[in-house]
Write a protein that holds these residues in place. Sequence first.
Motif, PDB file in Angstrom:
ATOM      1  N   MET A  75      79.351  98.869 -66.575  1.00 17.32           N
ATOM      2  CA  MET A  75      79.288  98.491 -65.154  1.00 17.32           C
ATOM      3  C   MET A  75      79.086  96.990 -64.947  1.00 17.32           C
ATOM      4  SD  MET A  75      77.198 101.719 -63.579  1.00 17.32           S
ATOM      5  CE  MET A  75      75.913 101.616 -64.770  1.00 17.32           C
ATOM      6  N   ASN A  76      79.421  96.238 -65.948  1.00 17.26           N
ATOM      7  CA  ASN A  76      79.201  94.779 -65.938  1.00 17.26           C
ATOM      8  C   ASN A  76      77.773  94.425 -65.516  1.00 17.26           C
ATOM      9  OD1 ASN A  76      80.069  92.156 -66.484  1.00 17.26           O
ATOM     10  ND2 ASN A  76      80.596  91.769 -64.352  1.00 17.26           N
ATOM     11  N   ALA A  77      76.839  95.284 -65.948  1.00 18.39           N
ATOM     12  CA  ALA A  77      75.441  95.074 -65.545  1.00 18.39           C
ATOM     13  C   ALA A  77      74.798  93.910 -66.313  1.00 18.39           C
ATOM     14  CB  ALA A  77      74.640  96.352 -65.749  1.00 18.39           C
ATOM     15  N   GLN A  78      75.338  93.610 -67.488  1.00 17.31           N
ATOM     16  CA  GLN A  78      74.879  92.445 -68.276  1.00 17.31           C
ATOM     17  C   GLN A  78      73.355  92.431 -68.454  1.00 17.31           C
ATOM     18  OE1 GLN A  78      77.124  88.739 -67.168  1.00 17.31           O
ATOM     19  NE2 GLN A  78      78.034  90.071 -65.607  1.00 17.31           N
ATOM     20  N   GLN A  79      72.850  93.579 -68.876  1.00 12.70           N
ATOM     21  CA  GLN A  79      71.396  93.688 -69.074  1.00 12.70           C
ATOM     22  C   GLN A  79      71.052  93.182 -70.468  1.00 12.70           C
ATOM     23  OE1 GLN A  79      69.179  95.402 -66.337  1.00 12.70           O
ATOM     24  NE2 GLN A  79      70.940  94.241 -65.625  1.00 12.70           N
ATOM     25  N   TRP A  80      71.391  91.940 -70.712  1.00 15.38           N
ATOM     26  CA  TRP A  80      71.160  91.349 -72.027  1.00 15.38           C
ATOM     27  C   TRP A  80      70.698  89.913 -71.877  1.00 15.38           C
ATOM     28  CZ3 TRP A  80      76.954  92.540 -73.217  1.00 15.38           C
ATOM     29  CH2 TRP A  80      77.783  91.763 -72.412  1.00 15.38           C
ATOM     30  N   GLU A  81      70.022  89.415 -72.882  1.00 17.13           N
ATOM     31  CA  GLU A  81      69.653  87.991 -72.923  1.00 17.13           C
ATOM     32  C   GLU A  81      69.873  87.481 -74.348  1.00 17.13           C
ATOM     33  OE1 GLU A  81      66.382  87.551 -69.299  1.00 17.13           O
ATOM     34  OE2 GLU A  81      65.693  87.317 -71.362  1.00 17.13           O
ATOM     35  N   VAL A  82      70.153  86.194 -74.428  1.00 19.33           N
ATOM     36  CA  VAL A  82      70.502  85.594 -75.722  1.00 19.33           C
ATOM     37  C   VAL A  82      69.599  84.384 -75.963  1.00 19.33           C
ATOM     38  CG1 VAL A  82      72.350  84.418 -76.986  1.00 19.33           C
ATOM     39  CG2 VAL A  82      72.908  86.355 -75.502  1.00 19.33           C
ATOM     40  N   ARG A  83      69.057  84.306 -77.151  1.00 21.80           N
ATOM     41  CA  ARG A  83      68.271  83.131 -77.538  1.00 21.80           C
ATOM     42  C   ARG A  83      68.837  82.600 -78.851  1.00 21.80           C
ATOM     43  NH1 ARG A  83      67.257  83.931 -73.099  1.00 21.80           N
ATOM     44  NH2 ARG A  83      65.296  84.553 -72.112  1.00 21.80           N
ATOM     45  N   ILE A  84      69.075  81.296 -78.886  1.00 19.92           N
ATOM     46  CA  ILE A  84      69.688  80.694 -80.087  1.00 19.92           C
ATOM     47  C   ILE A  84      68.637  79.817 -80.764  1.00 19.92           C
ATOM     48  CG2 ILE A  84      71.605  79.296 -80.944  1.00 19.92           C
ATOM     49  CD1 ILE A  84      72.786  79.734 -77.999  1.00 19.92           C
ATOM     50  N   VAL A  85      68.464  80.010 -82.068  1.00 19.21           N
ATOM     51  CA  VAL A  85      67.545  79.153 -82.822  1.00 19.21           C
ATOM     52  C   VAL A  85      68.314  78.482 -83.953  1.00 19.21           C
ATOM     53  CG1 VAL A  85      65.435  79.008 -84.180  1.00 19.21           C
ATOM     54  CG2 VAL A  85      65.585  80.694 -82.326  1.00 19.21           C
ATOM     55  N   ASP A  86      68.393  77.148 -83.889  1.00 20.14           N
ATOM     56  CA  ASP A  86      69.000  76.415 -85.007  1.00 20.14           C
ATOM     57  C   ASP A  86      68.004  75.398 -85.569  1.00 20.14           C
ATOM     58  OD1 ASP A  86      69.001  74.622 -82.928  1.00 20.14           O
ATOM     59  OD2 ASP A  86      71.128  74.124 -83.039  1.00 20.14           O
ATOM     60  N   ASN A  87      66.736  75.597 -85.227  1.00 18.65           N
ATOM     61  CA  ASN A  87      65.674  74.719 -85.716  1.00 18.65           C
ATOM     62  C   ASN A  87      65.203  75.248 -87.075  1.00 18.65           C
ATOM     63  OD1 ASN A  87      63.324  73.428 -86.309  1.00 18.65           O
ATOM     64  ND2 ASN A  87      62.326  73.784 -84.335  1.00 18.65           N
ATOM     65  N   PRO A  88      65.510  74.504 -88.167  1.00 23.82           N
ATOM     66  CA  PRO A  88      65.149  75.025 -89.496  1.00 23.82           C
ATOM     67  C   PRO A  88      63.656  75.232 -89.658  1.00 23.82           C
ATOM     68  CG  PRO A  88      66.071  72.784 -89.643  1.00 23.82           C
ATOM     69  CD  PRO A  88      66.209  73.210 -88.228  1.00 23.82           C
ATOM     70  N   LYS A 117      66.693  81.350 -98.595  1.00 24.25           N
ATOM     71  CA  LYS A 117      66.391  80.166 -97.779  1.00 24.25           C
ATOM     72  C   LYS A 117      65.598  80.555 -96.536  1.00 24.25           C
ATOM     73  CE  LYS A 117      70.534  77.617 -99.174  1.00 24.25           C
ATOM     74  NZ  LYS A 117      71.881  77.225 -98.761  1.00 24.25           N
ATOM     75  N   ASN A 118      65.941  81.717 -95.997  1.00 23.72           N
ATOM     76  CA  ASN A 118      65.134  82.236 -94.887  1.00 23.72           C
ATOM     77  C   ASN A 118      65.345  83.741 -94.765  1.00 23.72           C
ATOM     78  OD1 ASN A 118      67.281  82.907 -93.057  1.00 23.72           O
ATOM     79  ND2 ASN A 118      67.460  80.750 -92.501  1.00 23.72           N
ATOM     80  N   ALA A 119      64.551  84.358 -93.906  1.00 22.76           N
ATOM     81  CA  ALA A 119      64.555  85.823 -93.793  1.00 22.76           C
ATOM     82  C   ALA A 119      65.759  86.359 -93.035  1.00 22.76           C
ATOM     83  CB  ALA A 119      63.275  86.277 -93.090  1.00 22.76           C
ATOM     84  N   PHE A 120      66.613  85.455 -92.559  1.00 25.24           N
ATOM     85  CA  PHE A 120      67.774  85.874 -91.770  1.00 25.24           C
ATOM     86  C   PHE A 120      69.043  85.738 -92.607  1.00 25.24           C
ATOM     87  CE2 PHE A 120      64.395  84.415 -89.028  1.00 25.24           C
ATOM     88  CZ  PHE A 120      64.248  85.508 -88.180  1.00 25.24           C
ATOM     89  N   ARG A 121      68.942  86.258 -93.804  1.00 23.20           N
ATOM     90  CA  ARG A 121      70.067  86.197 -94.752  1.00 23.20           C
ATOM     91  C   ARG A 121      70.543  84.774 -94.940  1.00 23.20           C
ATOM     92  NH1 ARG A 121      70.145  90.372 -98.180  1.00 23.20           N
ATOM     93  NH2 ARG A 121      70.262  92.389 -97.152  1.00 23.20           N
ATOM     94  N   ASN A 122      69.600  83.854 -94.823  1.00 28.54           N
ATOM     95  CA  ASN A 122      69.820  82.432 -95.137  1.00 28.54           C
ATOM     96  C   ASN A 122      70.665  81.682 -94.111  1.00 28.54           C
ATOM     97  OD1 ASN A 122      68.496  82.989 -97.661  1.00 28.54           O
ATOM     98  ND2 ASN A 122      70.407  83.960 -98.290  1.00 28.54           N
ATOM     99  N   ALA A 123      70.932  82.303 -92.980  1.00 29.10           N
ATOM    100  CA  ALA A 123      71.774  81.647 -91.973  1.00 29.10           C
ATOM    101  C   ALA A 123      71.028  80.473 -91.333  1.00 29.10           C
ATOM    102  CB  ALA A 123      72.175  82.655 -90.899  1.00 29.10           C
ATOM    103  N   PRO A 124      71.691  79.324 -91.178  1.00 30.98           N
ATOM    104  CA  PRO A 124      71.018  78.160 -90.577  1.00 30.98           C
ATOM    105  C   PRO A 124      70.870  78.249 -89.062  1.00 30.98           C
ATOM    106  CG  PRO A 124      73.273  77.597 -91.172  1.00 30.98           C
ATOM    107  CD  PRO A 124      73.040  78.996 -91.674  1.00 30.98           C
ATOM    108  N   ALA A 125      71.588  79.178 -88.439  1.00 32.20           N
ATOM    109  CA  ALA A 125      71.418  79.396 -86.994  1.00 32.20           C
ATOM    110  C   ALA A 125      71.363  80.901 -86.752  1.00 32.20           C
ATOM    111  CB  ALA A 125      72.586  78.789 -86.218  1.00 32.20           C
TER     112      ALA A 125
END
Length: 216
Positions: A75-88, A117-125
Amino acid sequence: MKKLFIAICAMFMATSCCNNNPSQGCDKECCEQECNPVIETIMSRRSIRKYKDDVVPRELLDKIVECGIHAPNGMNAQQWEVRIVDNPEWLKSVTEAQVKAAAGTPMEKMFADPDMKNAFRNAPAVIFIGHKPGMCTQIDCGLMAGNMTLAAKSLGLGSVCMMGPLVFFSKPEGKPYLEQLGFSEGYELLLCVGVGYADEEPEARPRNKEVIKYVE
Ligand SMILES: Cc1cc2nc3c(=O)[nH]c(=O)nc-3n(C[C@H](O)[C@H](O)[C@H](O)COP(=O)(O)O)c2cc1C
């Protein structure tokens, strides 16, 4: 002479592959998998768990998340939010907290890899996706993440969807980090997508085509 060469090249290109539009009756396999950039991207995407240290430009992260929010959603309700972390430093800090919390538990061996490298499968972002729980919202977020992984691939980046590293965020030790992500009231962290320049080329994981059946 030069014009003749160009004409021959153009003829070769026209006949060696299809017209890039399967609906126009092309019967060449290259049309399905090579000439069609969307299908090529879908078929060549892999989950990446080794990344180069190179920083991902924010313009590319912006494009990836923009593709994410253009996913179909109920229903194009877009009940989502996005947070981006690229701070090592943030990724390092949350990783150290996870390692500490896992010490002496069965989870400990997950962090034993010396190359980690990190707990996110080593991804830098890492792109964190939260939802306001509702009938379609988990599906919506999955579609969003799918768009993001394909956008990343098409921009020359690797990616991996993850739920495993988020278990920590529901524990008391993870609460400060969850708060730092700053999701709105009523929203819950659901999954994340690690993004970076791939430092591996894994083989495709097998898919079971038996699950597909036409119903006549
Ligand atoms: C909802 C979801 C959760 C996932 N969680 C993890 C995870 O926690 N850790 C991980 O390494 N991969 C995770 N994956 C990646 C899958 O393992 C991967 O997509 C699957 O093995 C198929 O491989 P492919 O993506 O290379 O085609 C997840 C994928 C999805 C869609």
